[in-house]
Write a protein that holds these residues in place. Sequence first.
Motif, PDB file in Angstrom:
ATOM      1  N   ILE A 258       0.833  -1.207   0.000  1.00 51.21           N
ATOM      2  CA  ILE A 258       0.000   0.000   0.000  1.00 51.21           C
ATOM      3  C   ILE A 258       0.867   1.257   0.000  1.00 51.21           C
ATOM      4  O   ILE A 258       0.501   2.277  -0.586  1.00 51.21           O
ATOM      5  CB  ILE A 258      -0.957   0.001   1.210  1.00 51.21           C
ATOM      6  CG1 ILE A 258      -1.944  -1.170   1.123  1.00 51.21           C
ATOM      7  CG2 ILE A 258      -1.689   1.326   1.346  1.00 51.21           C
ATOM      8  CD1 ILE A 258      -2.848  -1.136  -0.098  1.00 51.21           C
ATOM      9  N   PHE A 259       2.025   1.183   0.629  1.00 54.18           N
ATOM     10  CA  PHE A 259       2.865   2.383   0.724  1.00 54.18           C
ATOM     11  C   PHE A 259       4.265   2.199   0.138  1.00 54.18           C
ATOM     12  O   PHE A 259       5.101   3.091   0.193  1.00 54.18           O
ATOM     13  CB  PHE A 259       2.978   2.849   2.182  1.00 54.18           C
ATOM     14  CG  PHE A 259       3.517   1.813   3.137  1.00 54.18           C
ATOM     15  CD1 PHE A 259       4.871   1.650   3.333  1.00 54.18           C
ATOM     16  CD2 PHE A 259       2.641   0.998   3.847  1.00 54.18           C
ATOM     17  CE1 PHE A 259       5.356   0.703   4.214  1.00 54.18           C
ATOM     18  CE2 PHE A 259       3.115   0.040   4.736  1.00 54.18           C
ATOM     19  CZ  PHE A 259       4.478  -0.109   4.919  1.00 54.18           C
TER      20      PHE A 259
ATOM     21  N   ILE B 280      -4.425  -4.279  -5.008  1.00 54.76           N
ATOM     22  CA  ILE B 280      -3.672  -3.277  -4.248  1.00 54.76           C
ATOM     23  C   ILE B 280      -3.991  -1.870  -4.758  1.00 54.76           C
ATOM     24  O   ILE B 280      -4.238  -0.943  -3.965  1.00 54.76           O
ATOM     25  CB  ILE B 280      -2.156  -3.556  -4.322  1.00 54.76           C
ATOM     26  CG1 ILE B 280      -1.791  -4.803  -3.497  1.00 54.76           C
ATOM     27  CG2 ILE B 280      -1.355  -2.347  -3.835  1.00 54.76           C
ATOM     28  CD1 ILE B 280      -2.078  -4.701  -2.010  1.00 54.76           C
ATOM     29  N   GLU B 281      -3.999  -1.691  -6.075  1.00 52.88           N
ATOM     30  CA  GLU B 281      -4.298  -0.362  -6.629  1.00 52.88           C
ATOM     31  C   GLU B 281      -5.711   0.078  -6.258  1.00 52.88           C
ATOM     32  O   GLU B 281      -5.940   1.240  -5.914  1.00 52.88           O
ATOM     33  CB  GLU B 281      -4.104  -0.373  -8.147  1.00 52.88           C
ATOM     34  CG  GLU B 281      -2.657  -0.518  -8.589  1.00 52.88           C
ATOM     35  CD  GLU B 281      -1.733   0.509  -7.946  1.00 52.88           C
ATOM     36  OE1 GLU B 281      -2.061   1.709  -7.993  1.00 52.88           O
ATOM     37  OE2 GLU B 281      -0.695   0.117  -7.385  1.00 52.88           O
TER      38      GLU B 281
ATOM     39  N   THR C  69      -7.383  -0.936  -3.606  1.00 56.05           N
ATOM     40  CA  THR C  69      -7.379  -0.690  -2.162  1.00 56.05           C
ATOM     41  C   THR C  69      -6.817   0.691  -1.843  1.00 56.05           C
ATOM     42  O   THR C  69      -7.343   1.413  -0.987  1.00 56.05           O
ATOM     43  CB  THR C  69      -6.568  -1.785  -1.442  1.00 56.05           C
ATOM     44  OG1 THR C  69      -7.171  -3.064  -1.695  1.00 56.05           O
ATOM     45  CG2 THR C  69      -6.528  -1.544   0.064  1.00 56.05           C
ATOM     46  N   LYS C  70      -5.746   1.062  -2.524  1.00 53.49           N
ATOM     47  CA  LYS C  70      -5.161   2.391  -2.314  1.00 53.49           C
ATOM     48  C   LYS C  70      -6.197   3.485  -2.531  1.00 53.49           C
ATOM     49  O   LYS C  70      -6.204   4.504  -1.817  1.00 53.49           O
ATOM     50  CB  LYS C  70      -3.982   2.617  -3.276  1.00 53.49           C
ATOM     51  CG  LYS C  70      -2.724   1.844  -2.947  1.00 53.49           C
ATOM     52  CD  LYS C  70      -1.661   2.143  -4.006  1.00 53.49           C
ATOM     53  CE  LYS C  70      -0.394   1.376  -3.782  1.00 53.49           C
ATOM     54  NZ  LYS C  70       0.604   1.634  -4.846  1.00 53.49           N
ATOM     55  N   SER C  71      -7.089   3.270  -3.507  1.00 56.07           N
ATOM     56  CA  SER C  71      -8.096   4.289  -3.818  1.00 56.07           C
ATOM     57  C   SER C  71      -9.172   4.383  -2.741  1.00 56.07           C
ATOM     58  O   SER C  71      -9.913   5.377  -2.679  1.00 56.07           O
ATOM     59  CB  SER C  71      -8.747   3.979  -5.168  1.00 56.07           C
ATOM     60  OG  SER C  71      -9.647   2.882  -5.079  1.00 56.07           O
TER      61      SER C  71
ATOM     62  N   VAL D 223      -3.524   4.366   5.877  1.00 56.44           N
ATOM     63  CA  VAL D 223      -2.174   4.112   5.377  1.00 56.44           C
ATOM     64  C   VAL D 223      -1.155   4.260   6.498  1.00 56.44           C
ATOM     65  O   VAL D 223      -0.230   3.448   6.630  1.00 56.44           O
ATOM     66  CB  VAL D 223      -1.850   5.051   4.206  1.00 56.44           C
ATOM     67  CG1 VAL D 223      -0.415   4.831   3.712  1.00 56.44           C
ATOM     68  CG2 VAL D 223      -2.833   4.852   3.055  1.00 56.44           C
TER      69      VAL D 223
END
Length: 250
Positions: free
Chosen positions: A73-74, A89-90, A92-94, A101
């Motif tokens: 995530i980071f 993952i992409e 989830t980041k959104s 985070v």
Amino acid sequence: MTERIGLFADLHSNLEAFEACMSRAEELGVTRMVFIGDLVGYNADPVAVIDRIASLVEDKKAIAILGNHDEAIFKDSRDQMNANANAAIEWTKSQLKNHHVDFLKNLPLIVQEENICFVHASAHNPSDWNYITDSMSAWQCAQNSGKSYTFVGHAHEQALFYQSAVGKLIRFAPHPGDEIPVLHHRQWVGVVGSLGQPRDGNPEACFAVFEPESEVLTFHREAYDYFTAADKVRRAGLPEDLANRLITGK
């Protein structure tokens, strides 16, 4: 009060499985929870899962460990994951806010207590995310842990490795619900299985309970509404394969 430690790994944003296992853990008298990494990834409820775990950690009822999907995530990990994992993952980041985070960023890679070690992948070079799948990888983990008990996730199938008379670690396939004597004069590596995405052909969620005083470890499987979890994956626009895995357990 007898301490009973609930061990939960690879939750992967699966809220339905999480809530079913938390309810079962309460019935079993679990006094403390350890979330052994990969809180997020693959499935559709990262915010709800992080919020619940963060609350338990804040209330000193649980500890949580960093997993490779959490780190992704980071930190750019695209070359270490397949296309479906990266897509999740992409997405989830959104969904996550800064405080989610930050929570993941602050998770420890490994936690060592008096005679117990908790780590997502292996106590042997934990940041390399090595899988424990055989006697050698389990032995390396136990040697680097230095504890009688090491509990890990990462590999999504339940397994227990125990130290033989000659020091080799031997793989044992636990049967859910059986109380296994785990005497402290040996070294043990318990792979607790995946709560959020089982892969052994059984879709029921995995977790385990360790009782340090009586030296007993019990692996569990818990039924949950995986059809709803899979439907959420589809509605989020995540890869169809991720939804199907929840239903087939493969």
